[in-house]
Design a protein around this motif. Structure first.
Motif, mmCIF file in Angstrom:
data_model
loop_
_atom_site.group_PDB
_atom_site.id
_atom_site.type_symbol
_atom_site.label_atom_id
_atom_site.label_comp_id
_atom_site.label_asym_id
_atom_site.label_seq_id
_atom_site.Cartn_x
_atom_site.Cartn_y
_atom_site.Cartn_z
ATOM 1 N N LEU A 152 0.833 -1.211 0.000
ATOM 2 C CA LEU A 152 0.000 0.000 0.000
ATOM 3 C C LEU A 152 0.864 1.257 0.000
ATOM 4 O O LEU A 152 0.602 2.208 -0.756
ATOM 5 C CB LEU A 152 -0.914 -0.014 1.229
ATOM 6 N N TRP A 158 -4.720 0.600 -2.894
ATOM 7 C CA TRP A 158 -5.129 -0.546 -2.083
ATOM 8 C C TRP A 158 -5.423 -1.774 -2.943
ATOM 9 O O TRP A 158 -5.340 -2.911 -2.444
ATOM 10 C CB TRP A 158 -6.358 -0.185 -1.252
ATOM 11 N N SER A 161 -2.403 -3.947 -3.011
ATOM 12 C CA SER A 161 -2.240 -4.668 -1.744
ATOM 13 C C SER A 161 -3.192 -5.851 -1.670
ATOM 14 O O SER A 161 -2.805 -6.955 -1.269
ATOM 15 C CB SER A 161 -2.507 -3.720 -0.568
#
Length: 304
Positions: A152, A158, A161
């Motif tokens: 991240l 995101w 991630s």
């Protein structure tokens, strides 16, 4: 490797097939884990261990075969420092003195002309084993959480991630599932012990390394090809890094295969986990992590 100089494979076009394959393997692994249960070594369930010192070298295979019936199941046996020193681990619930008598009497009948002495005996309590099990689980969970935060921060997105962590969980669960399914069908131990946990953490690191290389190329291409749609750009990035991915995977696979073949009984489970993990890590980098990033980006764009 000239075939990989200008590859143009449609990885994202095949992502639905990859979803089906991964979904079947993942669900089958979960079912096996919950129905059959993980096969823990005495590190994680408690037991006894005895170290014997023989005058002459002995066969670990012969010892395991000789002791399996009197102890109730096949013990974990490995060489301990030299070819004449042996570490025997068993989950037999009898007192340590009785277990020692069973082992020594049966070994004396197997090797009547090879005297031995008991160097040491230890008991691993169920409480200590439970603490080890919880510590191992925490190590894997913390590694995944830190990886999520690292991705991240590095890529400021995101979805990257989520894709990386999903691929890591995919790899670990499937390896665990295969260990559970194959535990009674291979001629070596696949019990979960501290060495196998180390193998899982190694698999996590290996898979992450491949995934980060692909993500780096996606970020570079997004800056160079600003007008390109996201899915074709991801596909281009996968093709750009394909040569590196294949060469790294094959060379690592060769080394681990040699370790599996010649490393001895004690390293069979560890190297077997790495063999599966390298194949799965390469597959998940190409077909799972990046495909999930594409799906999440599409949904994020639609919601906006």
């Amino acid at each position: 490797m000239r075939w990989f100089e200008t590859p143009n494979f449609d990885f994202n076009g095949s992502r639905k097939i990859a979803y089906a394959i991964s979904g079947i393997l993942f669900v089958a692994s979960l079912v096996a884990i919950f129905v059959q249960g993980l096969q823990y070594g005495i590190d994680f369930k408690g037991g006894k261990e005895i170290v014997l010192d023989f005058e002459q070298p002995v066969s670990v295979v012969d010892l395991r075969s000789e002791l399996a019936e009197p102890l109730g199941n096949a013990p974990e046996i490995k060489l301990f420092g030299s070819e004449s020193e042996v570490l025997i681990r068993t989950d037999n619930e009898s007192p340590i003195s009785e277990v020692q008598d069973i082992i020594t009497s049966n070994i004396q009948s197997l090797y009547p002309d090879n005297p031995f002495s008991v160097e040491k005996t230890d008991v691993i309590s169920a409480r200590f084993a439970e603490d080890l099990k919880w510590g191992a689980l925490q190590a894997v969970i913390y590694a995944i959480v830190i990886i999520f935060i690292y991705i991240l921060i590095r890529f400021r997105n995101w979805t990257f991630s989520a894709g990386a962590v999903a691929a890591l969980v995919h790899d670990v669960v499937i390896v665990l599932g295969l260990f559970t399914i194959l535990s009674n069908h291979v001629p070596f131990s696949l019990q979960i012990d501290q060495a196998i946990i180390a193998a899982f953490l190694t698999i996590v690191g290996y898979s992450l390394n491949d995934t980060v290389v692909v993500f780096d190329r996606i970020r570079e291409n997004s800056n160079v090809h600003k007008g390109m749609d996201f899915m074709p750009m991801v596909n281009k990035s996968l093709n750009d890094t394909l040569s590196r991915t294949v060469i790294t995977s094959l060379t690592t696979l060769f080394v681990v295969a040699v370790l599996f073949i010649f490393g001895g009984e004690v390293l069979k489970g560890f190297s077997f986990a790495l063999l599966i993990g390298i194949v799965l890590g390469t597959y998940s980098s190409l077909f799972v992590a990046s495909a999930l990033v594409v799906e999440l980006e599409k949904r994020t764009t639609k919601s906006k």
